[in-house]
Structure formats: C-alpha cells, structure tokens
Design a protein around this motif. Structure first.
Motif, PDB file in Angstrom:
ATOM      1  N   PRO A 112      15.467  26.211  50.986  1.00 38.03           N
ATOM      2  CA  PRO A 112      14.960  24.847  50.744  1.00 38.03           C
ATOM      3  C   PRO A 112      14.808  24.516  49.264  1.00 38.03           C
ATOM      4  O   PRO A 112      14.971  23.359  48.870  1.00 38.03           O
ATOM      5  CB  PRO A 112      13.607  24.844  51.470  1.00 38.03           C
ATOM      6  CG  PRO A 112      13.736  25.896  52.511  1.00 38.03           C
ATOM      7  CD  PRO A 112      14.587  26.965  51.900  1.00 38.03           C
ATOM      8  N   ASN A 113      14.490  25.521  48.440  1.00 40.07           N
ATOM      9  CA  ASN A 113      14.339  25.288  47.009  1.00 40.07           C
ATOM     10  C   ASN A 113      15.661  25.341  46.259  1.00 40.07           C
ATOM     11  O   ASN A 113      15.678  25.135  45.038  1.00 40.07           O
ATOM     12  CB  ASN A 113      13.384  26.334  46.415  1.00 40.07           C
ATOM     13  CG  ASN A 113      11.982  26.209  46.967  1.00 40.07           C
ATOM     14  OD1 ASN A 113      11.480  25.108  47.168  1.00 40.07           O
ATOM     15  ND2 ASN A 113      11.347  27.342  47.245  1.00 40.07           N
ATOM     16  N   ILE A 165      13.379  35.175  54.582  1.00 42.89           N
ATOM     17  CA  ILE A 165      13.125  34.819  53.189  1.00 42.89           C
ATOM     18  C   ILE A 165      14.210  33.886  52.660  1.00 42.89           C
ATOM     19  O   ILE A 165      13.933  32.885  51.985  1.00 42.89           O
ATOM     20  CB  ILE A 165      13.037  36.092  52.321  1.00 42.89           C
ATOM     21  CG1 ILE A 165      11.850  36.948  52.760  1.00 42.89           C
ATOM     22  CG2 ILE A 165      12.917  35.740  50.845  1.00 42.89           C
ATOM     23  CD1 ILE A 165      11.771  38.295  52.070  1.00 42.89           C
ATOM     24  N   MET A 166      15.455  34.189  53.008  1.00 39.93           N
ATOM     25  CA  MET A 166      16.570  33.372  52.522  1.00 39.93           C
ATOM     26  C   MET A 166      16.557  31.973  53.120  1.00 39.93           C
ATOM     27  O   MET A 166      16.766  30.982  52.420  1.00 39.93           O
ATOM     28  CB  MET A 166      17.899  34.067  52.839  1.00 39.93           C
ATOM     29  CG  MET A 166      18.101  35.367  52.080  1.00 39.93           C
ATOM     30  SD  MET A 166      19.515  36.328  52.691  1.00 39.93           S
ATOM     31  CE  MET A 166      20.867  35.244  52.307  1.00 39.93           C
ATOM     32  N   SER A 167      16.290  31.871  54.419  1.00 35.47           N
ATOM     33  CA  SER A 167      16.388  30.586  55.106  1.00 35.47           C
ATOM     34  C   SER A 167      15.139  29.720  54.957  1.00 35.47           C
ATOM     35  O   SER A 167      15.234  28.498  54.862  1.00 35.47           O
ATOM     36  CB  SER A 167      16.687  30.810  56.595  1.00 35.47           C
ATOM     37  OG  SER A 167      15.654  31.573  57.204  1.00 35.47           O
ATOM     38  N   LYS A 168      13.958  30.343  54.930  1.00 38.62           N
ATOM     39  CA  LYS A 168      12.717  29.576  54.931  1.00 38.62           C
ATOM     40  C   LYS A 168      12.106  29.385  53.549  1.00 38.62           C
ATOM     41  O   LYS A 168      11.328  28.451  53.348  1.00 38.62           O
ATOM     42  CB  LYS A 168      11.693  30.250  55.840  1.00 38.62           C
ATOM     43  CG  LYS A 168      12.100  30.293  57.300  1.00 38.62           C
ATOM     44  CD  LYS A 168      11.029  30.964  58.148  1.00 38.62           C
ATOM     45  CE  LYS A 168      11.430  31.016  59.616  1.00 38.62           C
ATOM     46  NZ  LYS A 168      10.391  31.686  60.454  1.00 38.62           N
ATOM     47  N   HIS A 169      12.440  30.246  52.607  1.00 40.63           N
ATOM     48  CA  HIS A 169      11.796  30.178  51.298  1.00 40.63           C
ATOM     49  C   HIS A 169      12.778  29.830  50.180  1.00 40.63           C
ATOM     50  O   HIS A 169      12.539  28.900  49.419  1.00 40.63           O
ATOM     51  CB  HIS A 169      11.101  31.511  50.993  1.00 40.63           C
ATOM     52  CG  HIS A 169       9.985  31.839  51.934  1.00 40.63           C
ATOM     53  ND1 HIS A 169       8.740  31.290  51.828  1.00 40.63           N
ATOM     54  CD2 HIS A 169       9.946  32.650  53.027  1.00 40.63           C
ATOM     55  CE1 HIS A 169       7.959  31.756  52.798  1.00 40.63           C
ATOM     56  NE2 HIS A 169       8.676  32.581  53.547  1.00 40.63           N
ATOM     57  N   LEU A 170      13.863  30.575  50.078  1.00 40.76           N
ATOM     58  CA  LEU A 170      14.791  30.353  48.975  1.00 40.76           C
ATOM     59  C   LEU A 170      15.705  29.156  49.202  1.00 40.76           C
ATOM     60  O   LEU A 170      15.952  28.364  48.280  1.00 40.76           O
ATOM     61  CB  LEU A 170      15.624  31.615  48.733  1.00 40.76           C
ATOM     62  CG  LEU A 170      14.922  32.764  48.012  1.00 40.76           C
ATOM     63  CD1 LEU A 170      15.811  33.999  47.992  1.00 40.76           C
ATOM     64  CD2 LEU A 170      14.561  32.357  46.594  1.00 40.76           C
ATOM     65  N   PRO A 177      21.070  21.090  44.067  1.00 44.70           N
ATOM     66  CA  PRO A 177      22.471  20.885  43.640  1.00 44.70           C
ATOM     67  C   PRO A 177      23.414  20.619  44.795  1.00 44.70           C
ATOM     68  O   PRO A 177      24.409  19.905  44.634  1.00 44.70           O
ATOM     69  CB  PRO A 177      22.813  22.205  42.919  1.00 44.70           C
ATOM     70  CG  PRO A 177      21.866  23.215  43.469  1.00 44.70           C
ATOM     71  CD  PRO A 177      20.607  22.460  43.748  1.00 44.70           C
ATOM     72  N   VAL A 178      23.104  21.161  45.973  1.00 45.07           N
ATOM     73  CA  VAL A 178      23.970  20.932  47.135  1.00 45.07           C
ATOM     74  C   VAL A 178      23.939  19.458  47.534  1.00 45.07           C
ATOM     75  O   VAL A 178      24.990  18.822  47.711  1.00 45.07           O
ATOM     76  CB  VAL A 178      23.521  21.820  48.313  1.00 45.07           C
ATOM     77  CG1 VAL A 178      24.349  21.508  49.558  1.00 45.07           C
ATOM     78  CG2 VAL A 178      23.655  23.294  47.952  1.00 45.07           C
TER      79      VAL A 178
END
Length: 355
Positions: A270-271, A263-268, A275-276
């Motif tokens: 990229p969105n 969830i962290m790597s594939k969903h959150l 800012p990075v």
C-alpha cells in the motif's frame, strides 16, 4: 487582504488535516480543473463507446412488426419473420426489408448512426473513399464503410486493449518488483540480470516473426506486449520495497511473526503504490499508441477489425481522402491529451509534500 488570505489558508489546512490521505489526494485532484474535467470527458467517451452497438449499427434497436416487438441488436431474426423469402438473417439495409418494417403501421427505431463498423454503403453516389456527406458524416473509407462508425468501434477496441495490457503489466510488474525489493540480495541480483537480458530482446522483430507464424489477433498482441510491458514499472516497485523493507514498522511486523506475504501485501505494497497509480494513465496512452502503430504497420489486429491505425494507413494510401487521416488523428491526439492531463493531475494529487 493578506490577513484574510492567511486565515483562509489556515482554515482550509485545518479542514484538510482532518481528512484521510486518500480524501486529501482526491481534493487535490479535483482542484486541478484540467485533469478533473479530462477524467470526466474520458469517462463519458468510454461509457458511450461501451454501448457502441446502441449508437452505431445497421440493425434497428426496436422493431414493431404486426403488433409484436423484436430487438435485432440483441437477437438474429430470419428474413421470413418479416415477410421475406430467405431463412438467413434479415438485412435491414435492404429496401424490401425496410419497406416491410415501415408499412401498415409497422415501425422501427434505428441507432443514431445507421452503420456498423463493417457496413458498406452501396447506395452512395460518390466513388469510395467518399467525402463527408449527409449519409456519412465522416465520409467512407476505400471499401465504402462509414468512417465515424469505425472510429467509434476503433476507439473502444483501443481503450479495452490498453486497459487489458495495463492490468496484466501492472500485476506482473508489481509482483516482480516486490520480490526483488523485499528479498534483495541474490534474489534481486539474479532477477535483475534476467530482466536486463529479457529487455534487450528485439520486441518489434518478435512481433513480426509471430505475426507471420500465427493469425493476427488482439489476444496475440496482448500476450506478446505483456511479456515486455511490465519491466519499466517493476523498477519503481523494487525501489519502493528496497527503501521500506528495513523501516521500523516492517521490522516490528517481522518480530510479531507475520509471514513475508502478509508484510509485502498489507504493509509494504500500500505504501508503494504511489508511482504505480501515477503512471497508469501514461501506460494506457502508451498502449493505445502501440496498438495504433502496429495496426498502421500491418502487424496488429486483423484487417476487418476497426482500428485507428488502419484508418491512418488508409489515409496514407489515399492522400486525397483527408477525412480518413484527420478523423483518426483527432481521436488519437484527443485521447492521448486527456490521458496525459489525467496523469499530470494524479501525479500532483499524490505528491506527499503537499498537505
């Protein structure tokens, strides 16, 4: 005229709506001519300095000696190879070696600037630091080394240092911010207190202490500055993860049985990269400025390493040698301006309020 403008705007909007978000962002970036041209100029300068040994070197690129080819830039050849008496590596600035390489049909192709960053001009008729001349276009420093060569190599070291520091800082910052924002609660609270304590550490004092204990090197600087350079970025990633962790698509992913890492790597993630990516040019410019400042104070790279900060320090010690400070100042300010223009264009291109 107004109707035509409206039709043009509507047609361009219809075309942009058929593109992916990344393609629309790239089109917006290209429409910012100042940022787009700055990206091209910086890329060209970076590529040229990547091949600094081919542009500025005291060794020939190609040597044809007695119908055999040699490549001194890539290989070391003893002086005996070219008819000399010594087994040590040939000094291609020596008059005897140059005579051997140019007589009886022998020839060599030299770089555009026949000096490396540590080459001393022993045949200069002026005392060092010598002003710009036909021999040294940007003059020489207080040790007789070519300033233009040291600027080229110093720019390359500064950019590579900034890129390495940026990559490490982004990796640590994204990881810390993602863990804080996604798990929140006690995890976020404890990590936030640790970050607050760590950020209060006197960074400059630590650099002075480690510089007195260990031998100064570029890797020591990268390690020390990486320990502190990630905290500003982690705050933005943390905020994005806190905002997105309870959205519907994340809840749906949890209900489907996806792991937290997925969830962290594939969903959150990229969105949360807007800012990075936006801050990357500014982080690079900040790293270049940090290295220059540390070199100016004598806390950076070893003295023999070409550096823009070391040139500025020499300019301070030799006020009458205006070419030392001017050359480093122009390169430093020009580089920072290019990176700032690129960052502004990136920020505008990634603005989600624009179509």
């Amino acid at each position: 005229m107004n109707s035509d403008d409206n039709k043009t705007g509507n047609s361009s909007r219809e075309i942009s709506l058929g593109l992916s978000p990344g393609q629309r962002a790239w089109l917006r970036f290209k429409s910012n001519r100042r940022g787009y041209i700055s990206l091209w100029i910086f890329s060209i300068l970076f590529v040229l300095c990547f091949f600094a040994e081919m542009l500025s070197n005291d060794k020939p690129l190609v040597v044809n000696y007695e119908n055999e080819y040699y490549f001194p830039v890539f290989n070391a050849y003893p002086e005996t190879t070219f008819g000399g008496d010594f087994e040590t590596e040939a000094d291609y600035t020596d008059a005897f070696v140059r005579h051997q390489l140019t007589r009886n049909g022998n020839w060599m192709i030299e770089p555009l600037i026949p000096y490396s960053y540590n080459t001393i001009n022993f045949v200069s008729e002026l005392p060092n630091p010598a002003p710009p001349s036909s021999q040294n276009f940007f003059g020489t420093d207080d040790r007789g080394r070519d300033v233009l060569a040291r600027v080229i190599y110093g720019f390359r070291i500064s950019v590579w240092f900034a890129l390495a520091l940026m990559v490490i800082g982004v990796a640590i910052g994204i990881t810390a911010g993602a863990i804080q924002g996604y798990f929140s609660g006690k995890t976020d609270l404890i990590m936030q207190r640790v970050i607050e304590v760590w950020s209060s550490m006197p960074e400059l004092y630590l650099l002075i202490i480690f510089a007195s204990i260990f031998q100064p090197s570029i890797w020591l600087l990268i390690i020390l500055l990486s320990l502190f350079g990630w905290m500003g970025l982690s705050d933005y990633v943390r905020a994005e993860f806190l905002r997105g962790r309870n959205l519907d698509y994340v809840r749906s992913a949890r209900a489907m049985g996806l792991t937290n890492f997925s969830i962290m790597s594939k969903h959150l993630l990229p969105n949360s990269l807007t800012p990075v990516i936006t801050f990357l040019p500014f982080r690079i410019s900040g790293a270049i400025l940090a290295l220059t400042s540390l070199d100016f104070l004598g806390l950076g790279v070893p003295p023999t390493t070409p550096s823009l900060g070391e040139l500025l320090s020499q300019g301070k010690e030799n006020i009458e040698a205006w070419w030392l400070s001017l050359s480093a100042f122009v390169v430093l300010v020009g580089t920072l301006m290019l990176l700032i223009f690129i960052g502004e264009a990136l920020r505008a291109a990634l603005d989600t309020r624009k179509i």
